[in-house]
Design an enzyme around this catalytic site. Structure first.
Site, PDB file in Angstrom:
ATOM      1  N   MET A  27       0.839  -1.197   0.000  1.00  0.00           N
ATOM      2  CA  MET A  27       0.000   0.000   0.000  1.00  0.00           C
ATOM      3  C   MET A  27       0.879   1.255   0.000  1.00  0.00           C
ATOM      4  O   MET A  27       0.394   2.359   0.272  1.00  0.00           O
ATOM      5  CB  MET A  27      -0.940  -0.006   1.202  1.00  0.00           C
ATOM      6  CG  MET A  27      -1.903  -1.198   1.168  1.00  0.00           C
ATOM      7  SD  MET A  27      -3.453  -0.911   2.031  1.00  0.00           S
ATOM      8  CE  MET A  27      -2.873  -0.584   3.672  1.00  0.00           C
ATOM      9  N   HIS A  34       9.126  -3.344   3.622  1.00  0.00           N
ATOM     10  CA  HIS A  34       8.774  -3.574   2.217  1.00  0.00           C
ATOM     11  C   HIS A  34      10.034  -3.903   1.412  1.00  0.00           C
ATOM     12  O   HIS A  34      10.032  -4.781   0.557  1.00  0.00           O
ATOM     13  CB  HIS A  34       8.144  -2.324   1.601  1.00  0.00           C
ATOM     14  CG  HIS A  34       6.859  -1.885   2.239  1.00  0.00           C
ATOM     15  ND1 HIS A  34       6.744  -0.707   2.926  1.00  0.00           N
ATOM     16  CD2 HIS A  34       5.630  -2.471   2.263  1.00  0.00           C
ATOM     17  CE1 HIS A  34       5.492  -0.569   3.352  1.00  0.00           C
ATOM     18  NE2 HIS A  34       4.794  -1.623   2.978  1.00  0.00           N
ATOM     19  N   GLN A  58     -10.381  -2.830   2.099  1.00  0.00           N
ATOM     20  CA  GLN A  58      -9.882  -3.431   3.335  1.00  0.00           C
ATOM     21  C   GLN A  58      -9.899  -2.459   4.515  1.00  0.00           C
ATOM     22  O   GLN A  58      -9.499  -2.819   5.614  1.00  0.00           O
ATOM     23  CB  GLN A  58      -8.491  -4.037   3.133  1.00  0.00           C
ATOM     24  CG  GLN A  58      -7.363  -3.051   2.972  1.00  0.00           C
ATOM     25  CD  GLN A  58      -6.077  -3.762   2.589  1.00  0.00           C
ATOM     26  OE1 GLN A  58      -5.925  -4.276   1.476  1.00  0.00           O
ATOM     27  NE2 GLN A  58      -5.127  -3.816   3.507  1.00  0.00           N
ATOM     28  N   GLN A 150      -3.045 -12.218   7.938  1.00  0.00           N
ATOM     29  CA  GLN A 150      -3.192 -11.966   6.493  1.00  0.00           C
ATOM     30  C   GLN A 150      -2.423 -13.011   5.686  1.00  0.00           C
ATOM     31  O   GLN A 150      -2.940 -13.574   4.716  1.00  0.00           O
ATOM     32  CB  GLN A 150      -2.660 -10.567   6.182  1.00  0.00           C
ATOM     33  CG  GLN A 150      -2.395 -10.299   4.712  1.00  0.00           C
ATOM     34  CD  GLN A 150      -1.970  -8.860   4.463  1.00  0.00           C
ATOM     35  OE1 GLN A 150      -2.805  -7.973   4.497  1.00  0.00           O
ATOM     36  NE2 GLN A 150      -0.694  -8.627   4.228  1.00  0.00           N
ATOM     37  N   SER A 182       6.286  -0.112  10.208  1.00  0.00           N
ATOM     38  CA  SER A 182       4.937  -0.038   9.669  1.00  0.00           C
ATOM     39  C   SER A 182       4.740   1.348   9.073  1.00  0.00           C
ATOM     40  O   SER A 182       5.247   2.341   9.614  1.00  0.00           O
ATOM     41  CB  SER A 182       3.925  -0.251  10.804  1.00  0.00           C
ATOM     42  OG  SER A 182       2.652   0.224  10.411  1.00  0.00           O
TER      43      SER A 182
HETATM   44  P1  AMP Z   1       1.417  -2.937   3.447  1.00  0.00           P
HETATM   45  O1  AMP Z   1       1.990  -1.890   2.544  1.00  0.00           O
HETATM   46  O2  AMP Z   1       1.360  -2.525   4.874  1.00  0.00           O
HETATM   47  O3  AMP Z   1       0.143  -3.536   2.926  1.00  0.00           O
HETATM   48  O4  AMP Z   1       2.481  -4.125   3.441  1.00  0.00           O
HETATM   49  C1  AMP Z   1       2.891  -4.751   2.247  1.00  0.00           C
HETATM   50  C2  AMP Z   1       3.674  -5.988   2.584  1.00  0.00           C
HETATM   51  O5  AMP Z   1       4.805  -5.644   3.373  1.00  0.00           O
HETATM   52  C3  AMP Z   1       2.858  -6.995   3.402  1.00  0.00           C
HETATM   53  O6  AMP Z   1       3.166  -8.303   2.957  1.00  0.00           O
HETATM   54  C4  AMP Z   1       3.365  -6.773   4.793  1.00  0.00           C
HETATM   55  O7  AMP Z   1       3.250  -7.902   5.630  1.00  0.00           O
HETATM   56  C5  AMP Z   1       4.819  -6.447   4.530  1.00  0.00           C
HETATM   57  N1  AMP Z   1       5.388  -5.719   5.660  1.00  0.00           N
HETATM   58  C6  AMP Z   1       4.892  -4.607   6.274  1.00  0.00           C
HETATM   59  N2  AMP Z   1       5.669  -4.254   7.315  1.00  0.00           N
HETATM   60  C7  AMP Z   1       6.664  -5.156   7.376  1.00  0.00           C
HETATM   61  C8  AMP Z   1       7.794  -5.343   8.246  1.00  0.00           C
HETATM   62  N3  AMP Z   1       8.046  -4.524   9.257  1.00  0.00           N
HETATM   63  N4  AMP Z   1       8.613  -6.387   8.005  1.00  0.00           N
HETATM   64  C9  AMP Z   1       8.376  -7.246   6.974  1.00  0.00           C
HETATM   65  N5  AMP Z   1       7.338  -7.116   6.116  1.00  0.00           N
HETATM   66  C10 AMP Z   1       6.489  -6.100   6.322  1.00  0.00           C
END
Ligand code: AMP
Length: 273
Positions: A27, A34, A58, A150, A182
């Site tokens: 996102m 990421h 979502q 997820q 995050s």
């Molecule tokens: P998002 O942009 O939050 O939807 O995350 C995209 C992807 O990055 C998802 O598969 C998340 O689980 C992964 N992700 C987000 N934060 C982390 C983190 N701190 N460590 C590893 N993967 C992450």
């Protein structure tokens, strides 16, 4: 790096891709978490597709859809430097139409813990990921264990729908002080960020207890609550890999999850034991 904004253009580009296609859906507001997915995908595939799409289905009414951090310019540069071949950044109308066929999260996995606090959230997740898989047709796709529920639900989706894609789970990337990275961490004030550290500390405390031989979930949970007494804990869950509650931790089969509010920011974290 090719930037693609429409479904049609992506379908066309996909038809011309040769070799193994790796895919990292996000996102945006990209951070090191990421990037760890992107780097691994870069190593393991001939063609790397990253998507940035703040998926409205979502988010629940009243959640942070409008204020979710958007950093298109910076994200583009990050992807370029990381060697992304195709960056897909669609508008909502490219992804969703009227009167669609629906796909839903599993009844149990989709409606406990995060699904219970955010009803419908995982329906939105499976909906968008199924669509993105249909467009990108990846050989391998990369998801973080940070979003453990997820990840499990998407593994189920791939299994249930016989989707020909391999999901690669990736470790949670943390700040040096332990806070799980995050996109939502930017909402925290310096004081809140300090208090938010108790989430990862509680998980470390749980790990130390297990290593010292305390396996009872109730005792571990109580100790974790003590560590997090300065923040508003939504849940602590000690579950197996299919998210069934465990009365005792079983080594190599357990996930301990936390959701908590720090000020108005909701954070999740977990540890796999
Ligand atoms: P998002 O942009 O939050 O939807 O995350 C995209 C992807 O990055 C998802 O598969 C998340 O689980 C992964 N992700 C987000 N934060 C982390 C983190 N701190 N460590 C590893 N993967 C992450």
């Amino acid at each position: 790096m090719k930037i693609i904004r429409t479904a049609d253009a992506l379908r066309e580009a996909r038809a011309a891709m040769e070799g193994r296609v790796g895919f990292v859906p996000t996102m945006g507001a990209l951070h090191e978490g990421h990037l760890s997915l992107i780097r691994r995908a870069r190593e393991e595939n001939d063609h790397l597709v990253v998507s940035i799409f703040v998926n409205p289905t979502q988010f629940l009414p009243g959640e942070d859809l409008e204020s979710y951090p958007r950093k298109e310019e910076a994200d583009r540069k990050i992807c370029e430097v990381a060697g992304v071949d195709t960056l897909f950044m669609p508008e909502i109308s490219e992804i969703y139409g009227d009167d669609e066929v629906s796909i839903k999260a599993p009844r149990y996995l989709g409606y406990i813990l995060e699904g219970h606090r955010r009803p419908g959230h995982f329906d939105g997740v499976v909906r968008v990921v199924a669509k993105l898989f249909g467009l990108v047709r990846p050989d391998r796709t990369y998801f973080g264990k940070k979003d453990a529920q997820q990840l499990r639900i998407l593994q189920k989706m791939v299994e249930s729908l016989f989707m020909p894609v391999t999901i690669v789970p990736m470790e949670t990337v943390r700040e040096p002080d332990g806070l799980a990275m995050s996109s939502r961490n930017v909402y925290l004030s310096p004081e809140e960020r300090q208090r938010a550290l108790s989430i990862s500390r509680s998980l470390k405390r749980a790990t130390r207890m297990v290593m010292a031989g305390t396996l009872e979930s109730a005792k571990i949970e109580a100790a974790m609550r003590e560590v997090m007494k300065e923040i508003e804990v939504e849940y602590i869950a000690i579950v197996d890999r299919d998210f069934r509650p465990l009365e005792e931790v079983k080594l190599k089969e357990t996930i301990i999850l936390v959701a908590a509010r720090v000020g108005s920011t909701r954070l999740i974290d977990n540890i796999w034991i």
